[in-house]
Structures are given as C-alpha cells and as structure tokens.
Design an enzyme around this catalytic site. Structure first.
Site, PDB file in Angstrom:
ATOM      1  N   SER A  33      28.496  36.595  43.789  1.00 47.39           N
ATOM      2  CA  SER A  33      27.868  37.806  44.325  1.00 47.39           C
ATOM      3  C   SER A  33      26.374  37.775  44.068  1.00 47.39           C
ATOM      4  CB  SER A  33      28.412  39.060  43.630  1.00 47.39           C
ATOM      5  OG  SER A  33      29.768  39.189  43.822  1.00 47.39           O
ATOM      6  N   HIS A  65      29.923  37.829  50.045  1.00 43.64           N
ATOM      7  CA  HIS A  65      30.608  36.545  49.869  1.00 43.64           C
ATOM      8  C   HIS A  65      30.834  35.985  51.263  1.00 43.64           C
ATOM      9  CE1 HIS A  65      31.695  38.543  46.058  1.00 43.64           C
ATOM     10  NE2 HIS A  65      31.529  37.342  45.582  1.00 43.64           N
ATOM     11  N   HIS A  88      38.493  35.522  44.902  1.00 44.65           N
ATOM     12  CA  HIS A  88      38.738  36.119  43.589  1.00 44.65           C
ATOM     13  C   HIS A  88      40.228  36.390  43.399  1.00 44.65           C
ATOM     14  CE1 HIS A  88      34.523  37.088  44.427  1.00 44.65           C
ATOM     15  NE2 HIS A  88      34.354  37.110  43.119  1.00 44.65           N
ATOM     16  N   TYR A  90      41.532  39.050  42.326  1.00 47.06           N
ATOM     17  CA  TYR A  90      41.899  40.420  42.745  1.00 47.06           C
ATOM     18  C   TYR A  90      42.197  40.531  44.228  1.00 47.06           C
ATOM     19  CZ  TYR A  90      36.892  40.697  43.935  1.00 47.06           C
ATOM     20  OH  TYR A  90      35.653  40.444  44.445  1.00 47.06           O
ATOM     21  N   GLU A  91      41.875  39.467  45.003  1.00 48.15           N
ATOM     22  CA  GLU A  91      42.181  39.529  46.439  1.00 48.15           C
ATOM     23  C   GLU A  91      43.689  39.429  46.683  1.00 48.15           C
ATOM     24  OE1 GLU A  91      39.457  36.943  48.753  1.00 48.15           O
ATOM     25  OE2 GLU A  91      38.053  37.277  47.105  1.00 48.15           O
ATOM     26  N   ALA A 118      27.725  37.083  39.308  1.00 49.64           N
ATOM     27  CA  ALA A 118      27.052  38.313  38.892  1.00 49.64           C
ATOM     28  C   ALA A 118      27.889  38.888  37.764  1.00 49.64           C
ATOM     29  CB  ALA A 118      26.996  39.298  40.049  1.00 49.64           C
ATOM     30  N   MET A 206      34.425  39.042  37.053  1.00 52.32           N
ATOM     31  CA  MET A 206      35.755  38.897  37.669  1.00 52.32           C
ATOM     32  C   MET A 206      35.969  37.513  38.276  1.00 52.32           C
ATOM     33  SD  MET A 206      35.753  42.530  39.678  1.00 52.32           S
ATOM     34  CE  MET A 206      34.946  43.977  38.960  1.00 52.32           C
ATOM     35  N   SER A 207      35.269  36.524  37.761  1.00 55.57           N
ATOM     36  CA  SER A 207      35.408  35.194  38.373  1.00 55.57           C
ATOM     37  C   SER A 207      35.203  34.113  37.330  1.00 55.57           C
ATOM     38  CB  SER A 207      34.372  35.039  39.496  1.00 55.57           C
ATOM     39  OG  SER A 207      33.059  34.993  38.956  1.00 55.57           O
ATOM     40  N   ASN A 230      23.740  44.376  35.869  1.00 57.52           N
ATOM     41  CA  ASN A 230      23.863  45.761  35.361  1.00 57.52           C
ATOM     42  C   ASN A 230      24.321  45.699  33.914  1.00 57.52           C
ATOM     43  OD1 ASN A 230      26.465  44.887  36.963  1.00 57.52           O
ATOM     44  ND2 ASN A 230      27.119  46.240  35.317  1.00 57.52           N
ATOM     45  N   HIS A 242      28.864  47.893  43.744  1.00 57.36           N
ATOM     46  CA  HIS A 242      28.676  46.534  44.259  1.00 57.36           C
ATOM     47  C   HIS A 242      27.326  46.380  44.961  1.00 57.36           C
ATOM     48  CE1 HIS A 242      29.921  42.591  45.564  1.00 57.36           C
ATOM     49  NE2 HIS A 242      29.844  42.909  46.842  1.00 57.36           N
TER      50      HIS A 242
END
Ligand code: HPA
Length: 267
Positions: A33, A65, A88, A90-91, A118, A206-207, A230, A242
């Site tokens: 990201s 992405h 990812h 979560y997909e 990110a 998350m990756s 952040n 996001h």
C-alpha cells in the site's frame, strides 16, 4: 490447473517469462500500500502485464494495489520483477494466493525478494509518519503459515542481515524494527496495539510475514521495509483510514523509489 501450489508457481513462472520476454530475474520487489508509485524509480520498464494473465493469481481487491507485474531492467543491468500490489490473507482466498507471487518470482530466478508495506508505527516516541523502517524480524499473528506438513524451515534470519547492512550503506540512519502481522482487515484495537508494544513489536500491518516465510522456504534472501503511515490505533487518539495510508505513500514515493533503486543497484 494443478492443485499443488508449488507446481502452480512453476507454471506461472514459465508463463511470466514468456509474457514479458525475460529469461530470468535477479530480484523481485513487492510494492505494498502506498509503495506503487515508487516503482517508477527502479529501472526501465521492459513489459507490464496484469497478474490475472498468469495462473494462480487472485484479482486485486484493494484500492492502491494495482494487481500488475512489471519487468524492469535496472541501471546496474539486473532484471527486476515488480509486483504492483499483492494479495492479502483477509481477501479470503487462503494462504497460497498470498505467497504465490513470491513463489513465482523465485521460480523465475529471483534470489532476492524485497517486501515493502505500509504499517502502523508502534513507537511514536521515536518513529515519524513517512519514515521507512527496516524489518529485522516479525511476529506472525495471522494464524496462518504458507507451509503445510513437516517442513521445518529455520527463521533465525528470515530478514537477511547482509541486505539490511546494504541498505544502511545507502541510508545509515535508517532504524530497524520488528513487524507484527495481523490477518486484518480491521485495523487493530488500541488494546492489541498495546499488546504488540509489550511483545516487542515496532510496526503493525496485514502483510509481509507470510511472504517472507515462503521466500525463505524457497531459499531466497529477504529484505523487508515498512513505511510508517500512521501511529498504531489508540496511540495518538486519531481514527485510522486507508486513504491516509495511501496519501503518505504518495507523499514519500519519490524518496522510497530512490532508496529502493539504490539498494537494488547494489545487489
Ligand atoms: N495497522 C495495520 N495495517 C496498517 C496500519 C495499521 O495501523 N497502517 C497501515 N497499514
């Protein structure tokens, strides 16, 4: 199409080399990201294709992405494979599509895998938004692992120390830290962020962790770089979104691109 994820990666590597007209790659970079615009600094584009032209890749699901693969020739004459976006966990496609790009790149010759992401910063006392941090290690809280069966891969040096040293030749002041990987897609709760700090984490995202494991399983060296977009949830009282993550990426793209290009040229 085969059910064996390793055979699928071999098929994808063959298709990839044919589609972009490159016989072998030296290095692969996964742009997370906010990192996609930084790809333009890495070299001359030879060809670019949508990931969905190759077997085994899930279509892109996240804004920012792009879901494309670019073959690039670097200034130092290396062939680089750049994934403009990633899949990812979560997909919901399972763990194999998450690591398919890395497996494909290794089968296409890449001995070095550069993973960018990110991340939320867990140490706002010392970290700044827009800062790139070298990943020294990770804590995998996704509950998943790309390896099935009794294959006991050593992860002592999952993020190759030599590659971190090489980055510091380019950017001596760059900090390093431990990346904590969650499944997402929710951002963490403030309590989870406090837990990660106690566990020794420095960044949260998350990756990356699953791809790093797959890269080590495949015998590649791994460099991981987080862009702190952040402070982690609850650390400064601002809600996360996001759009903010992507905006920090856009603001830092030139700097990150130059960094990656210098590193890749030193490989
Ligand atoms: N948490 C998880 N993933 C992220 C964050 C975060 O705070 N920032 C960017 N990606």
């Amino acid at each position: 199409m085969t059910n064996d994820p390793y055979a699928l990666a071999t098929d994808a590597a063959t298709a990839l080399k044919g589609a972009v007209g490159v016989g072998s790659f030296d290095v692969a970079l996964v742009m997370g990201s906010g990192w996609v615009p930084a790809a333009d600094a890495i070299g001359e584009t030879i060809a670019e294709i949508p990931v969905t032209d190759l077997p085994g890749f899930a279509p892109p699901a996240v804004a920012g992405h792009a879901g494309r693969i670019r073959a690039v020739r670097t200034e130092s004459g290396k062939n680089a494979l750049i994934f403009l976006g990633r899949t990812h966990l979560y997909e919901g496609h399972g763990v194999n599509p998450v690591v398919h790009g890395v497996r494909t790149a290794i089968r296409a010759g890449a001995g070095t895998v550069v993973l960018t992401n990110a991340a939320g910063g867990l140490r706002p006392e010392t970290q700044e938004v827009g800062e790139a941090v070298l990943i020294s290690d990770h804590i995998n809280l996704t509950g998943a692992n790309p390896i099935t069966g009794a294959t006991f891969v050593d992860l002592t040096d999952v993020y190759t120390p030599r590659l971190r040293d090489l980055v510091r030749e380019v950017e001596p002041s760059m900090a390093e830290g431990v990346y904590v990987a969650f499944r997402g897609p929710t951002y963490e709760t403030p309590a989870e962020v406090r837990m990660c700090r106690i566990l020794g984490g420095d960044m949260v995202g998350m990756s990356t962790a699953l791809e790093a494991v797959a890269a080590r399983e495949g015998g590649a060296d791994v460099l991981g770089v987080s862009l702190v977009t952040n402070p982690g949830a609850g650390l400064v009282g601002e809600p996360l979104n996001h759009e903010e993550v992507l905006a920090v990426g856009r603001a830092t793209a030139t700097r990150m691109g130059v960094l990656l290009s210098k590193v890749v040229n030193k490989l």
